[in-house]
Design an enzyme around this catalytic site. Structure first.
Site, PDB file in Angstrom:
ATOM      1  N   ASP A 127       6.919 -55.536  97.045  1.00 53.41           N
ATOM      2  CA  ASP A 127       7.092 -54.809  95.797  1.00 53.41           C
ATOM      3  C   ASP A 127       8.559 -54.430  95.691  1.00 53.41           C
ATOM      4  OD1 ASP A 127       6.154 -53.232  93.506  1.00 53.41           O
ATOM      5  OD2 ASP A 127       4.239 -53.304  94.568  1.00 53.41           O
ATOM      6  N   ASP A 184       8.462 -54.017  89.932  1.00 48.15           N
ATOM      7  CA  ASP A 184       7.841 -52.859  89.305  1.00 48.15           C
ATOM      8  C   ASP A 184       8.490 -52.534  87.954  1.00 48.15           C
ATOM      9  OD1 ASP A 184       6.011 -50.514  89.920  1.00 48.15           O
ATOM     10  OD2 ASP A 184       7.874 -49.421  89.549  1.00 48.15           O
ATOM     11  N   GLU A 240       6.208 -56.752  86.552  1.00 48.58           N
ATOM     12  CA  GLU A 240       5.231 -55.879  85.916  1.00 48.58           C
ATOM     13  C   GLU A 240       5.891 -55.395  84.633  1.00 48.58           C
ATOM     14  OE1 GLU A 240       2.823 -51.701  86.496  1.00 48.58           O
ATOM     15  OE2 GLU A 240       4.950 -51.882  86.913  1.00 48.58           O
ATOM     16  N   HIS A 263      -3.660 -51.674  91.866  1.00 47.01           N
ATOM     17  CA  HIS A 263      -3.719 -50.296  92.355  1.00 47.01           C
ATOM     18  C   HIS A 263      -3.581 -49.247  91.253  1.00 47.01           C
ATOM     19  CE1 HIS A 263       0.425 -51.329  91.835  1.00 47.01           C
ATOM     20  NE2 HIS A 263       0.746 -50.062  91.892  1.00 47.01           N
ATOM     21  N   ASP A 264      -3.304 -49.688  90.026  1.00 47.56           N
ATOM     22  CA  ASP A 264      -3.161 -48.745  88.913  1.00 47.56           C
ATOM     23  C   ASP A 264      -4.369 -48.767  87.989  1.00 47.56           C
ATOM     24  OD1 ASP A 264      -0.590 -48.019  89.700  1.00 47.56           O
ATOM     25  OD2 ASP A 264       0.352 -49.576  88.483  1.00 47.56           O
TER      26      ASP A 264
HETATM   27  C1  NOJ Z   1       4.046 -49.134  88.331  1.00 43.78           C
HETATM   28  C2  NOJ Z   1       3.340 -49.015  89.639  1.00 43.78           C
HETATM   29  O1  NOJ Z   1       2.380 -50.024  89.720  1.00 43.78           O
HETATM   30  C3  NOJ Z   1       2.775 -47.628  89.695  1.00 43.78           C
HETATM   31  O2  NOJ Z   1       1.883 -47.467  90.766  1.00 43.78           O
HETATM   32  C4  NOJ Z   1       3.920 -46.657  89.757  1.00 43.78           C
HETATM   33  O3  NOJ Z   1       3.429 -45.338  89.672  1.00 43.78           O
HETATM   34  C5  NOJ Z   1       4.901 -46.864  88.612  1.00 43.78           C
HETATM   35  N1  NOJ Z   1       5.172 -48.248  88.356  1.00 43.78           N
HETATM   36  C6  NOJ Z   1       6.211 -46.210  88.913  1.00 43.78           C
HETATM   37  O4  NOJ Z   1       6.874 -46.914  89.931  1.00 43.78           O
END
Ligand code: NOJ
Length: 542
Positions: free
Chosen positions: A98, A193, A247, A319-320
């Site tokens: 990441d 990210d 992302e 994970h989100d």
């Molecule tokens: C996206 C990540 O997937 C998430 O888990 C994170 O809180 C935010 N970006 C900030 O880095």
């Protein structure tokens, strides 16, 4: 250098805190991952994406990095990391890290020096004398006063995650060096990210007031993002046989094509979020009833528009995100709906991603009280909605459904204490369904979700038409069925999924009866699709 591997490969995402605890401190770690490499080999995945393991105060579980060149002590050491890379490579599995470079932790030495206006670090972040009205992704004001410096700084996430100033060449150079450091250590790529947030309008104008994400017109896919990614690509990524997946929050399909079009040399692929909005309005906390059409429409749009221009990612979880079975499937039909969803997504064009636990149909956790949730986003949103006057019941309903902790409960390895994740109480409670839902019981069952996943992984390797073939919707207007065709000169593949729990009477044309390659039921009615039934037909063209 051939980069085909990132198109052909199956990616498995590991959230280290919740994967496997090797030293019984209740927290997953790198040696725990090494222990489970044989599991990944058996599953058949080709690439591991590892959520952040860098040194961090862990306000946002590692997405707040205080040293990019060190490993967080709870996860292990640099030696462990090197060993992980080596072990995975020995088994022909690539490792993607990441890369969190939109922001650092406020504990990072760059930020500390910036606060003190030390030399080149003075403008490493976004500073202003007066706050702007921008708000960020965790529902907070995005500008916070720093007493010591006497100015406000920008943070699109938590206060402890200040945004880097990408217009500053020194920042970009430092980041390029850091990425080179990891590539030289042998990592095979990066999941970048919130990468479409790195460029901002540096005048920081006040934005049009909105309930959430005010100011986004000045930070979301702001034009310079293309310039900075192109620079990163040509100066660093292109020198290695690596791949990048961005992302990209709220990205639209046209921007995604620009970001991933190979000739523009920016990213190799992006995660889009359109289909993650199948059960919410623009912002995830405003829930709406899920309808299969809300999933099918965006997926099909991205297949059609990105096809041959850029490259898609295929995912339902990370994970989100809450567990897909709770959102788009049914707990009453766990096997059928989990396998139907896997069929629906993984026969499309793009690189497939599995999030840990998805392959056994792990489902959401349901905590009664906000205190039981660990995630910083859930806590911030709770406070925001309280301020806006929402009742506790209403807020908890949203949090139970959407909290990121739903995806972060420990991996369920077996039916022993704490699901075989750890011998001690884990950092977050294990889902109580682990005696029934776990890796060990599913591995020994041919009719399990994991066995079905293994079949899909094998089929994608066996039939390149799944990876590269063209895509065509069938029954586009049908609100209950997702059917599509993949084809090339040699093969024609038809995928038919009943996305509901009601049996469905099919149109004859899609039921060739012969040539069934895969299904989640063993007995088939030529005209009726059972609840969440999925079928894949393959025909060799003569
Ligand atoms: C996206 C990540 O997937 C998430 O888990 C994170 O809180 C935010 N970006 C900030 O880095």
């Amino acid at each position: 250098m051939s980069k085909k591997w990132y198109r052909d490969g199956f990616v498995y995402q590991i959230y280290p805190r919740s994967f496997k605890d090797s030293n019984n401190d209740g927290i997953g770690d790198i040696p725990g991952i090494i222990e489970k490499v044989p599991y990944l080999v058996d599953l058949g995945v080709d690439i591991v994406w590892l959520s952040p393991v860098y040194k961090s105060p862990m306000d946002d579980n590692g997405y707040d990095i205080s040293d990019y060149r060190d490993i967080h002590y709870e996860y292990g050491t640099m030696q462990d990391m090197k060993k992980l890379i080596k072990t995975l490579h020995r088994h022909k599995i690539k490792l993607v890290m990441d890369l969190v470079i939109n922001h650092t932790s406020s504990e990072h030495e760059w930020f500390k020096k910036s606060v003190k206006r030390e030399g080149k670090y003075t403008d490493y972040y976004h500073w202003e004398d007066n706050p702007r009205n921008w708000t960020g992704f965790f529902g907070e004001k995005a500008w916070t006063y720093n007493e010591e410096r006497g100015q406000y700084y920008l943070h699109l996430f938590a206060k402890s995650q200040p945004d880097l100033n990408w217009d500053n060449k020194d920042v970009r150079d430092d980041i390029h060096d850091m990425i080179t450091f990891w590539l030289d250590l042998g990592v095979d790529g990066f999941r970048c990210d919130v990468i479409n947030l790195i460029a901002k309008d540096n005048r920081h104008p006040n934005g049009r007031p909105r309930l959430l994400l005010t100011g986004r017109e000045y930070y979301l896919t702001y034009p310079n993002v293309h310039k900075y990614l192109h620079e990163l690509n040509t100066k660093v990524f292109s020198k290695y046989d690596c791949f990048t997946v961005g992302e990209t929050a709220l990205v639209d399909v046209n921007d995604a094509v620009l970001l991933t079009s190979p000739k523009r040399k920016e990213l190799d692929m992006v995660f889009q979020f359109d289909h993650m909005g199948a059960d919410s309005y623009l912002v995830k906390w405003f829930l709406k009833k899920f309808r299969p059409m809300n999933l099918k429409k965006p997926l099909s749009k991205w297949q059609n528009k990105v096809n041959n221009k850029g490259w898609n990612t295929l995912y339902l979880e990370n994970h989100d995100q809450p567990r897909s079975i709770n959102r788009f499937g049914s707990l009453d039909y766990r096997y059928e709906s989990a396998t139907m969803l896997a069929t629906m997504i993984y026969f499309q064009q793009g690189t497939p991603f599995i999030y840990q636990g998805q392959e056994i149909g792990m489902s959401n956790i349901s905590f009664e009280h906000i205190e039981e949730y660990q995630d910083i986003e859930s806590h911030n949103i709770y406070k925001l909605f309280k301020k806006l006057g929402f009742t506790n019941r209403r807020i908890m309903k949203k949090i139970k459904y959407m909290s990121r902790d739903n995806a972060r409960t420990p991996m369920q390895w077996d039916d022993s204490m704490n699901a075989g994740f750890s011998d001690v109480d884990p950092w977050i409670q294990v889902n109580e369904n682990y005696p029934d839902i776990n890796v060990s019981s599913q591995l020994s069952d041919q009719q399990s979700i994991i066995s079905y996943y293994k079949k899909i992984i094998k089929l994608r390797k066996q039939y390149p038409v799944i990876v590269n073939g063209r895509y065509m919707d069938l029954e586009y207007r049908n609100p209950n069925i997702y059917a599509y065709k993949r084809f090339n000169k040699t093969y024609e593949m038809i995928v038919v999924c009943n996305a509901t729990k009601k049996p469905y009477k099919m149109h004859k044309a899609y039921m060739p009866v012969k040539n069934l390659l895969l299904s989640n039921y063993t007995d088939h009615d030529p005209l009726i699709l059972k609840p969440f039934e999925a079928r894949v037909y393959l025909k060799k063209m003569s």
